[in-house]
Design an enzyme around this catalytic site. Structure first.
Site, PDB file in Angstrom:
ATOM      1  N   HIS A 152       0.773  -1.176   0.078  1.00 21.16           N
ATOM      2  CA  HIS A 152       0.096   0.069   0.204  1.00 21.16           C
ATOM      3  C   HIS A 152       0.820   1.226   0.086  1.00 21.16           C
ATOM      4  O   HIS A 152       1.913   1.089   0.095  1.00 21.16           O
ATOM      5  CB  HIS A 152      -0.855   0.043   1.059  1.00 21.16           C
ATOM      6  CG  HIS A 152      -0.188   0.101   2.566  1.00 21.16           C
ATOM      7  ND1 HIS A 152       0.395  -0.923   3.075  1.00 21.16           N
ATOM      8  CD2 HIS A 152      -0.475   1.203   3.318  1.00 21.16           C
ATOM      9  CE1 HIS A 152       0.886  -0.788   4.306  1.00 21.16           C
ATOM     10  NE2 HIS A 152       0.384   0.722   4.598  1.00 21.16           N
ATOM     11  N   HIS A 166       1.109   4.047   2.023  1.00 18.93           N
ATOM     12  CA  HIS A 166       1.808   4.593   2.895  1.00 18.93           C
ATOM     13  C   HIS A 166       3.335   4.738   2.997  1.00 18.93           C
ATOM     14  O   HIS A 166       4.104   3.913   2.382  1.00 18.93           O
ATOM     15  CB  HIS A 166       1.346   4.135   4.187  1.00 18.93           C
ATOM     16  CG  HIS A 166      -0.039   4.491   4.805  1.00 18.93           C
ATOM     17  ND1 HIS A 166      -0.838   3.462   5.720  1.00 18.93           N
ATOM     18  CD2 HIS A 166      -1.098   5.399   4.407  1.00 18.93           C
ATOM     19  CE1 HIS A 166      -2.114   4.098   5.786  1.00 18.93           C
ATOM     20  NE2 HIS A 166      -2.330   5.138   4.973  1.00 18.93           N
ATOM     21  N   ASP A 212       5.510   4.497   5.209  1.00 17.64           N
ATOM     22  CA  ASP A 212       6.524   3.478   5.743  1.00 17.64           C
ATOM     23  C   ASP A 212       6.831   2.437   4.718  1.00 17.64           C
ATOM     24  O   ASP A 212       7.546   1.407   5.213  1.00 17.64           O
ATOM     25  CB  ASP A 212       6.310   3.356   7.086  1.00 17.64           C
ATOM     26  CG  ASP A 212       4.852   2.839   7.178  1.00 17.64           C
ATOM     27  OD1 ASP A 212       3.956   3.061   6.536  1.00 17.64           O
ATOM     28  OD2 ASP A 212       4.605   1.813   8.219  1.00 17.64           O
ATOM     29  N   HIS A 213       6.149   2.349   3.602  1.00 20.46           N
ATOM     30  CA  HIS A 213       5.841   1.231   2.633  1.00 20.46           C
ATOM     31  C   HIS A 213       6.527   1.566   1.392  1.00 20.46           C
ATOM     32  O   HIS A 213       6.877   0.882   0.560  1.00 20.46           O
ATOM     33  CB  HIS A 213       4.622   0.309   2.756  1.00 20.46           C
ATOM     34  CG  HIS A 213       4.297  -0.373   3.971  1.00 20.46           C
ATOM     35  ND1 HIS A 213       4.230  -1.407   4.128  1.00 20.46           N
ATOM     36  CD2 HIS A 213       3.773   0.430   5.087  1.00 20.46           C
ATOM     37  CE1 HIS A 213       3.689  -1.670   5.490  1.00 20.46           C
ATOM     38  NE2 HIS A 213       3.472  -0.461   5.948  1.00 20.46           N
ATOM     39  N   HIS A 242      -7.580  -1.682   5.349  1.00 16.59           N
ATOM     40  CA  HIS A 242      -6.281  -0.613   6.148  1.00 16.59           C
ATOM     41  C   HIS A 242      -6.908   0.833   5.847  1.00 16.59           C
ATOM     42  O   HIS A 242      -5.874   1.646   6.099  1.00 16.59           O
ATOM     43  CB  HIS A 242      -5.033  -1.017   5.457  1.00 16.59           C
ATOM     44  CG  HIS A 242      -3.882  -0.113   6.098  1.00 16.59           C
ATOM     45  ND1 HIS A 242      -3.771  -0.190   7.518  1.00 16.59           N
ATOM     46  CD2 HIS A 242      -3.005   0.605   5.773  1.00 16.59           C
ATOM     47  CE1 HIS A 242      -2.616   0.532   7.908  1.00 16.59           C
ATOM     48  NE2 HIS A 242      -2.039   0.858   6.664  1.00 16.59           N
ATOM     49  N   ASP A 256      -0.629  -3.783   5.702  1.00 14.57           N
ATOM     50  CA  ASP A 256      -1.146  -3.339   7.016  1.00 14.57           C
ATOM     51  C   ASP A 256      -2.667  -3.773   6.878  1.00 14.57           C
ATOM     52  O   ASP A 256      -3.255  -3.589   5.821  1.00 14.57           O
ATOM     53  CB  ASP A 256      -0.927  -1.955   6.974  1.00 14.57           C
ATOM     54  CG  ASP A 256       0.425  -1.621   7.407  1.00 14.57           C
ATOM     55  OD1 ASP A 256       1.318  -2.421   7.341  1.00 14.57           O
ATOM     56  OD2 ASP A 256       0.888  -0.371   7.690  1.00 14.57           O
ATOM     57  N   HIS A 280       6.024  -5.600  11.886  1.00 15.14           N
ATOM     58  CA  HIS A 280       5.463  -4.200  11.876  1.00 15.14           C
ATOM     59  C   HIS A 280       5.084  -3.916  13.256  1.00 15.14           C
ATOM     60  O   HIS A 280       4.045  -3.607  13.465  1.00 15.14           O
ATOM     61  CB  HIS A 280       4.290  -4.321  10.987  1.00 15.14           C
ATOM     62  CG  HIS A 280       3.973  -2.880  10.524  1.00 15.14           C
ATOM     63  ND1 HIS A 280       2.918  -2.190  11.167  1.00 15.14           N
ATOM     64  CD2 HIS A 280       4.213  -2.315   9.253  1.00 15.14           C
ATOM     65  CE1 HIS A 280       2.690  -1.193  10.674  1.00 15.14           C
ATOM     66  NE2 HIS A 280       3.317  -0.794   9.462  1.00 15.14           N
TER      67      HIS A 280
HETATM   68 ZN   LIG Z   1      -0.232   1.478   6.356  1.00 14.54          ZN
HETATM   69 ZN   LIG Z   2       3.011   0.508   7.833  1.00 13.95          ZN
END
Ligand SMILES: [Zn+2]
Ligand SMILES: [Zn+2]
Length: 307
Positions: free
Chosen positions: A62, A64, A66-67, A142, A213, A271
């Site tokens: 996804h 976000h 942090d990915h 998510h 997530d 995570h």
């Molecule tokens: Zn996320």
């Molecule tokens: Zn994440």
């Protein structure tokens, strides 16, 4: 087949955990596939012995940060190292614009074939030439489009029964390879040896599921059913089910419950929130999860888990 965890934290990096990234390696390590690409993933590759040249596909769960925030750096650095080797990136809607805007506005010159494929709600990832593996995906819960990916390797040929061959007076040689490939052979004395009599049953290829997530949704067990290995987020410990619900994440015990329902062989939790920053806190998380699903381990940056 093995997984190497390059980033096992959530949201922001900590001193011990980088943001999300996992490497899937083929048995001969001839090719790596990258799942998610948090910031500084390329540094983690250098640190943990992953040759960037050999990363041929990237799967984003996804959008976000942090990915995804490691993607522009990884794509650009790879251009210095691998003029020529193609790279394909798969991900949710928005991934193509993200890649194109970051590369164009930074005037990055990518000198290799780069393809970005936006996936739909669920289905099979179009891998093209690769027929030894299939990758299916489904949509999670998510708040933004987030996927789980299921990698299924093709069945492996059964084992050659060497002792039985030697009993028949057949010494090691090219005929062993022929039998293993399914070909019948004729000995000098005219005896025909059937491949099926000397090769064991095919061994099913490893099957692993990597979740992006997500909130805990019992229906997700169907997607992971019977997998050899399931990697699931565990942002929170069991004390925060309300936070998990509110922020579209899962707890350690919810992930363990899902693994139990799915009947997988092994669960890897990853995570983790930065609040779980001591060995004692992590041991407590692990014990709680193992009480529900005994075959649970916690991922750590740099750890490799094989099948
Ligand atoms: Zn996320
Ligand atoms: Zn994440």
């Amino acid at each position: 087949m093995c997984l190497t965890f390059l980033g096992t934290g959530s949201g922001t990096p900590t001193r011990t955990r980088n943001t999300a990234a996992t490497i899937y390696a083929r048995p001969d390590r001839s090719e790596f596939w990258l799942f998610d690409c948090g910031e500084a993933t390329q540094h983690q590759m250098l640190r943990h012995g992953i040759n960037m040249n050999k990363v041929s596909r990237v799967f984003i769960t996804h959008m976000h940060g942090d990915h995804t925030f490691g993607l522009p750096g990884f794509i650009s650095s790879r251009a210095f190292r691998t003029p020529g080797d193609p790279l394909t990136i798969y991900g949710p809607p928005g991934i193509a614009e993200f890649v194109s805007v970051t590369l164009n506005t930074s005037a990055s010159h990518i000198r290799y074939p780069l393809e970005v494929v936006e996936l739909d709600h669920a289905g099979e990832v179009p891998l093209g030439r690769d027929d030894t593996v299939t990758v299916r995906y489904t949509t999670l819960d998510h708040g933004v489009q987030s996927y789980a990916y299921r990698i299924t390797e093709a069945d492996q040929p059964g084992e050659l029964q060497v002792d039985k061959l030697i009993d028949h007076g057949v010494q090691p040689g090219p005929c062993y390879g022929q039998l293993k490939r399914g070909e019948d052979i004729t000995l000098d004395n005219g005896t025909v040896l059937r491949s099926a009599d000397f090769v064991g049953p095919p061994q099913s290829g490893p099957d692993i599921v990597l979740f992006g997530d997500t909130r805990f949704v019992p229906g997700h067990a169907d997607f992971a059913a019977g997998a050899d290995l399931m990697v699931h987020e565990a942002t929170y410990g069991p004390e925060y089910p309300d936070k998990a619900q509110k922020y579209f994440h899962s707890t350690t015990t919810q992930a363990a419950e899902l693994a139990r329902q799915a009947g997988v062989k092994k669960l890897v939790l990853t995570h983790f929130s930065a609040r779980y920053d001591t060995d004692e806190k992590l041991a407590e998380l692990l014990a709680g999860a193992q009480a529900i699903f005994p075959h649970t381990v916690l991922a750590a940056d740099g750890a490799t888990i094989g099948l």
